[in-house]
Design a protein around this motif. Structure first.
Motif, PDB file in Angstrom:
ATOM      1  N   GLY A  28       0.790  -1.232   0.000  1.00  9.19           N
ATOM      2  CA  GLY A  28       0.000   0.000   0.000  1.00  9.19           C
ATOM      3  C   GLY A  28       0.818   1.276   0.000  1.00  9.19           C
ATOM      4  N   LYS A  29       2.072   1.201  -0.409  1.00 11.09           N
ATOM      5  CA  LYS A  29       2.949   2.366  -0.385  1.00 11.09           C
ATOM      6  C   LYS A  29       2.440   3.510  -1.270  1.00 11.09           C
ATOM      7  CE  LYS A  29       6.754   0.073  -1.627  1.00 11.09           C
ATOM      8  NZ  LYS A  29       5.806  -0.310  -2.569  1.00 11.09           N
ATOM      9  N   ASP A  59       4.330  -2.743   7.116  1.00 16.48           N
ATOM     10  CA  ASP A  59       4.523  -4.173   7.362  1.00 16.48           C
ATOM     11  C   ASP A  59       3.217  -4.945   7.223  1.00 16.48           C
ATOM     12  OD1 ASP A  59       5.986  -6.536   8.219  1.00 16.48           O
ATOM     13  OD2 ASP A  59       4.839  -6.350  10.088  1.00 16.48           O
ATOM     14  N   ILE A  60       3.274  -6.028   6.433  1.00 22.27           N
ATOM     15  CA  ILE A  60       2.108  -6.869   6.197  1.00 22.27           C
ATOM     16  C   ILE A  60       2.588  -8.258   5.778  1.00 22.27           C
ATOM     17  CG2 ILE A  60       1.914  -6.117   3.770  1.00 22.27           C
ATOM     18  CD1 ILE A  60      -1.131  -6.349   4.048  1.00 22.27           C
ATOM     19  N   ASP A  61       1.799  -9.258   6.079  1.00 21.85           N
ATOM     20  CA  ASP A  61       2.114 -10.625   5.658  1.00 21.85           C
ATOM     21  C   ASP A  61       2.116 -10.674   4.127  1.00 21.85           C
ATOM     22  OD1 ASP A  61       2.100 -13.349   4.975  1.00 21.85           O
ATOM     23  OD2 ASP A  61       0.906 -13.906   6.720  1.00 21.85           O
ATOM     24  N   PRO A  62       3.232 -11.091   3.514  1.00 27.10           N
ATOM     25  CA  PRO A  62       3.292 -11.129   2.051  1.00 27.10           C
ATOM     26  C   PRO A  62       2.210 -11.978   1.401  1.00 27.10           C
ATOM     27  CG  PRO A  62       5.476 -11.395   2.972  1.00 27.10           C
ATOM     28  CD  PRO A  62       4.520 -11.482   4.124  1.00 27.10           C
ATOM     29  N   LEU A  63       1.730 -12.996   2.103  1.00 22.82           N
ATOM     30  CA  LEU A  63       0.669 -13.839   1.547  1.00 22.82           C
ATOM     31  C   LEU A  63      -0.561 -13.008   1.213  1.00 22.82           C
ATOM     32  CD1 LEU A  63       0.306 -16.865   0.912  1.00 22.82           C
ATOM     33  CD2 LEU A  63      -0.835 -17.102   3.128  1.00 22.82           C
ATOM     34  N   HIS A  64      -0.874 -12.048   2.082  1.00 18.39           N
ATOM     35  CA  HIS A  64      -2.048 -11.185   1.865  1.00 18.39           C
ATOM     36  C   HIS A  64      -1.725 -10.044   0.894  1.00 18.39           C
ATOM     37  CE1 HIS A  64      -3.948 -13.438   4.995  1.00 18.39           C
ATOM     38  NE2 HIS A  64      -3.156 -12.974   5.941  1.00 18.39           N
ATOM     39  N   SER A  65      -0.539  -9.465   1.032  1.00 19.18           N
ATOM     40  CA  SER A  65      -0.211  -8.307   0.198  1.00 19.18           C
ATOM     41  C   SER A  65      -0.045  -8.691  -1.268  1.00 19.18           C
ATOM     42  CB  SER A  65       1.062  -7.627   0.702  1.00 19.18           C
ATOM     43  OG  SER A  65       2.178  -8.482   0.581  1.00 19.18           O
ATOM     44  N   GLU A  84      10.309   3.651  11.054  1.00 18.57           N
ATOM     45  CA  GLU A  84       9.119   3.499  11.897  1.00 18.57           C
ATOM     46  C   GLU A  84       8.243   2.399  11.311  1.00 18.57           C
ATOM     47  OE1 GLU A  84       8.461   4.878  14.719  1.00 18.57           O
ATOM     48  OE2 GLU A  84       9.958   6.490  14.812  1.00 18.57           O
ATOM     49  N   LEU A  85       7.867   1.444  12.141  1.00 13.99           N
ATOM     50  CA  LEU A  85       7.064   0.308  11.702  1.00 13.99           C
ATOM     51  C   LEU A  85       5.587   0.679  11.697  1.00 13.99           C
ATOM     52  CD1 LEU A  85       7.712  -2.639  10.884  1.00 13.99           C
ATOM     53  CD2 LEU A  85       7.204  -3.296  13.239  1.00 13.99           C
ATOM     54  N   ILE A  86       4.933   0.436  10.569  1.00  5.64           N
ATOM     55  CA  ILE A  86       3.506   0.739  10.400  1.00  5.64           C
ATOM     56  C   ILE A  86       2.759  -0.576  10.142  1.00  5.64           C
ATOM     57  CG2 ILE A  86       1.794   1.997   9.028  1.00  5.64           C
ATOM     58  CD1 ILE A  86       3.739   3.850  10.501  1.00  5.64           C
ATOM     59  N   ASN A  87       1.701  -0.802  10.882  1.00  2.86           N
ATOM     60  CA  ASN A  87       0.861  -1.986  10.645  1.00  2.86           C
ATOM     61  C   ASN A  87       0.014  -1.727   9.404  1.00  2.86           C
ATOM     62  OD1 ASN A  87      -0.877  -4.141  10.636  1.00  2.86           O
ATOM     63  ND2 ASN A  87      -1.803  -3.710  12.618  1.00  2.86           N
ATOM     64  N   VAL A 110      -4.213   2.934   8.467  1.00  2.00           N
ATOM     65  CA  VAL A 110      -2.781   3.000   8.172  1.00  2.00           C
ATOM     66  C   VAL A 110      -2.338   4.461   8.125  1.00  2.00           C
ATOM     67  CG1 VAL A 110      -0.992   2.547   6.440  1.00  2.00           C
ATOM     68  CG2 VAL A 110      -2.718   0.804   6.941  1.00  2.00           C
ATOM     69  N   PHE A 111      -3.107   5.298   7.448  1.00  2.00           N
ATOM     70  CA  PHE A 111      -2.721   6.703   7.341  1.00  2.00           C
ATOM     71  C   PHE A 111      -2.747   7.405   8.692  1.00  2.00           C
ATOM     72  CE2 PHE A 111      -3.683  11.241   6.462  1.00  2.00           C
ATOM     73  CZ  PHE A 111      -2.444  11.552   5.930  1.00  2.00           C
ATOM     74  N   ASN A 112      -3.659   7.028   9.574  1.00  2.00           N
ATOM     75  CA  ASN A 112      -3.693   7.633  10.910  1.00  2.00           C
ATOM     76  C   ASN A 112      -2.413   7.334  11.684  1.00  2.00           C
ATOM     77  OD1 ASN A 112      -6.156   8.906  10.653  1.00  2.00           O
ATOM     78  ND2 ASN A 112      -7.330   7.186  11.475  1.00  2.00           N
TER      79      ASN A 112
END
Length: 210
Positions: A15-16, A136-142, A186-189, A197-199
């Protein structure tokens, strides 16, 4: 450098691009001069290098050549886009930068990480971001998300998207290792909604930029 340099990192489909556009809109609304850019490919020379790197038809490209091409593209990107904008006092937001090469070619392909960091230093003259947002996200989902976007746009997926899930898991592990060792990251969920995510990102921006 008088400006402020923000990079976004993460596995394919994290989602970058969406978040970069939201960051640009937010900071522009606050009165900042903002430019957005990306790697590889946001120069004329970079477009040619991107085609070599990501076109699945060029499957004969060896990993060592891939690594060096990414560094070459980055040197051009800095000279043409990033450095001039920073010298003008602008906020530069880049979709991928030095950490991508460490994560993908270092942890993913197995090249020596310290060697890659030295190559990055040569390519960038030591220019590091002020802030790196790691989505950061599980690659399976992304990857499912990335493939869906590609299909809806009637496009051909690139070489990185076609890599095995084991490769993407190694890339994610590399990013997380970098986040543990670099204070600027900085790690973002990124597994929640676009707004959520934006918040998370906005909270960091309010502390570091404003």
């Amino acid at each position: 450098m008088k400006g402020y340099f923000i990079t976004l990192e993460g596995v394919e489909g994290s989602g970058k691009s969406t978040q970069m556009n939201l960051i640009e809109e937010y900071l522009t609304g606050l009165g900042y001069q903002v430019i957005t850019t990306y790697e590889p490919g946001d120069t004329e020379i970079g477009k040619e290098i991107r085609e070599l790197l990501l076109n699945p038809d060029y499957d004969q490209l060896v990993s060592k050549a891939e690594l060096l091409l990414y560094c070459a593209e980055r040197a051009q990107h800095i000279a043409e886009v990033i450095k001039p904008a920073l010298e003008e006092g602008k906020i530069v937001i880049s979709d991928r930068y030095i950490d991508a090469t460490v994560a993908y070619q270092g942890y993913g392909r197995g090249f020596d990480v310290e060697l890659i960091k030295r190559l990055n230093w040569i390519a960038t003259d030591g220019l590091e971001p002020n802030l790196t947002l790691l989505l950061d996200i599980d690659p399976l989902h992304s990857l499912e998300r990335a493939k869906k976007v590609t299909e809806e746009a009637n496009l051909k997926g690139d070489k990185m998207e076609a890599e095995r899930i084991s490769f993407h898991n190694l890339v994610r592990e590399g990013y997380l290792t970098l986040a543990d060792s670099e204070a600027r990251i900085e790690l973002i969920n990124a597994s929640c909604s676009v707004v959520e995510v934006f918040n998370q990102i906005k909270s960091l921006l309010n502390k570091m930029v404003i």
